[in-house]
Design an enzyme around this catalytic site. Structure first.
Site, short mmCIF file in Angstrom:
data_model
loop_
_atom_site.label_atom_id
_atom_site.label_comp_id
_atom_site.label_asym_id
_atom_site.label_seq_id
_atom_site.Cartn_x
_atom_site.Cartn_y
_atom_site.Cartn_z
N PHE A 10 1.15 -1.31 0.14
CA PHE A 10 0.06 -0.08 -0.27
C PHE A 10 0.95 1.81 0.22
CE2 PHE A 10 -3.78 2.53 1.29
CZ PHE A 10 -4.64 2.87 1.18
N LYS A 129 8.14 -6.54 -10.99
CA LYS A 129 9.43 -6.05 -12.16
C LYS A 129 10.32 -7.61 -11.93
CE LYS A 129 10.65 -2.45 -12.71
NZ LYS A 129 9.54 -1.79 -11.80
N GLU A 153 1.14 -6.33 -16.89
CA GLU A 153 0.97 -5.17 -17.89
C GLU A 153 1.56 -4.01 -17.66
OE1 GLU A 153 1.52 -3.90 -21.18
OE2 GLU A 153 -0.21 -4.86 -21.70
N GLY A 210 9.62 14.25 -8.67
CA GLY A 210 8.67 13.44 -8.28
C GLY A 210 8.64 12.03 -9.35
N GLU A 213 13.41 8.37 -7.77
CA GLU A 213 12.92 8.56 -6.50
C GLU A 213 14.54 9.35 -5.74
OE1 GLU A 213 11.24 6.48 -4.92
OE2 GLU A 213 10.34 5.73 -6.24
N ASP A 224 16.50 -0.95 -13.71
CA ASP A 224 15.25 -1.00 -14.46
C ASP A 224 15.04 -1.25 -15.54
OD1 ASP A 224 12.55 0.16 -13.62
OD2 ASP A 224 12.85 1.29 -15.29
N LYS A 228 13.62 -4.84 -17.13
CA LYS A 228 12.81 -5.01 -18.51
C LYS A 228 12.90 -5.54 -19.11
CE LYS A 228 10.68 -0.25 -16.26
NZ LYS A 228 10.13 0.71 -16.47
N GLY A 325 4.67 6.80 -13.30
CA GLY A 325 3.22 7.82 -12.24
C GLY A 325 2.16 6.50 -12.09
#
Length: 357
Positions: A10, A129, A153, A210, A213, A224, A228, A325
């Site tokens: 959360f 991921k 997705e 924003g 990070e 990252d 992917k 986002g």
């Protein structure tokens, strides 16, 4: 029809999904006859809550914003009293939405969450991921044995539907190469550096907005994008890459002068991710490259992402859109949930409506 959701995580993504679901609930009932009901939430920091009747998302979000935990929500307990594995094994959950942070070393804790949910006969939607990059074949086969769906997705281009669009709309085609820009943070930084801004200032600007990070290592060092690329190789080339097999170079060593020099030569410097078949092997890389203005990737700036799928039937197919986002990632989760509804509703008419609203 009702789908009862257990939400693991959360944080930014989990709260973004709760906000979008709260906004869309009425439209989902009206358009699809579908009630997406969150019955449980568990988060290592914020706490856990379960109610088979459904949770009051508006109240949960308000409590979370005000207190940074959900422990004052009626019935909430500490994570140690009712944790993530308790939720994913709960009989009253139909779909587990796994939204914990990515771990590219072990895939944990997401891997265990997903494995246990699938083993318990639950569908899974994840934005994590790590498990899909490292253990996709195993998890896909487990889902098939249990007769449930594993959807992800949001792992590559967030809400821009590159996985579902390519896998559904390019059925029958052989994907020989995938190349693109799949990290919005680095693309934003490079766009600013091309204007003359030093790397450190561009990164600071991204953090203020924003986009980056507080610890940007995963993005700026290319990790990252490596995750992917591994997912794309798994899904479209049937090949499990290890992290070490992806040639990786980040953007931290670049200087504004290099980007401006490339621009004077009619090119842009982009962090380009690529996976391709070469003979009987699959090769992959993530590294800064000079991209000529004739290349569509040269025109992908700011936080936009893009992928070019090179196929044996229709040539190149370009997919471009927002790649990061909380709202965009929440859209990916919602889309995956509707896909599951389409194939589990038992009504061809309803499934058609869910697939083509």
């Amino acid at each position: 029809m009702e789908l009862r959701i257990g939400l693991v995580g959360f944080g930014t993504v989990g709260t973004g999904f709760a906000e979008l679901l709260l906004e869309k609930q009425g439209a989902l009932r009206e358009r699809y006859g579908l009630d997406l009901r969150v019955v449980g939430i568990t988060d290592l920091v914020k706490g856990s809550v379960y109610d088979e009747r459904g949770l009051d998302l508006a109240r949960l979000l308000e409590v979370s914003r005000r207190e940074s935990t959900i422990l004052s929500y009626p019935g909430a307990v500490k994570f140690e009293e009712f944790g993530s594995l308790d939720l994913v094994r709960e009989d009253g959950v139909d779909v587990v939405v796994e939204a914990t942070p990515t771990n590219l070393e072990t895939g944990e804790p997401g891997y265990t969450h997903i494995r246990e949910a699938l083993s318990s006969g639950k569908h899974v939607v994840t934005t994590n991921k790590g498990p899909i990059a490292l253990r996709y074949k195993e998890l896909r086969e487990l889902a098939a044995r249990k007769g449930v769906f594993l959807r992800f997705e949001g792992t590559v281009m967030s809400g821009t539907p590159c996985i579902s669009m390519a896998s559904e709309c390019l059925r029958g085609a052989e994907v020989k190469r995938i190349r693109g820009i799949i990290n919005g943070t680095t693309n934003f930084i490079l766009t600013e550096m091309e204007k003359g801004m030093p790397y450190e200032e561009a990164l600071r600007r991204a953090q203020e907005l924003g986009i980056a990070e507080p610890d940007p290592t995963a993005d700026v060092e290319g990790w990252d994008a490596v995750a992917k690329v591994m997912i794309l190789a798994n899904v479209f080339m049937g090949h499990q890459l290890s992290v070490s097999e992806v040639e990786r170079e980040g953007i931290t060593g670049l200087r504004p002068e290099e980007l401006r020099a490339a621009a004077r030569g009619g090119a842009k410097v982009k962090l380009v991710a690529e996976v391709r078949k070469e003979g009987g092997t699959v090769l992959a890389s993530v590294k800064p490259r000079k991209v000529p203005s004739s290349d569509p990737l040269a025109h992908v700036d700011g936080v936009l992402n893009a992928l070019i799928f090179s196929t044996d039937t229709v040539g190149d197919v370009l997919i471009m859109g927002v790649g990061a986002g909380p709202r965009a990632t929440a859209q990916a989760i919602l889309s995956d949930l509707l896909w599951i509804y389409a194939y589990t509703s038992g009504s061809p008419g309803k499934a058609h409506m869910a697939l083509f609203p």
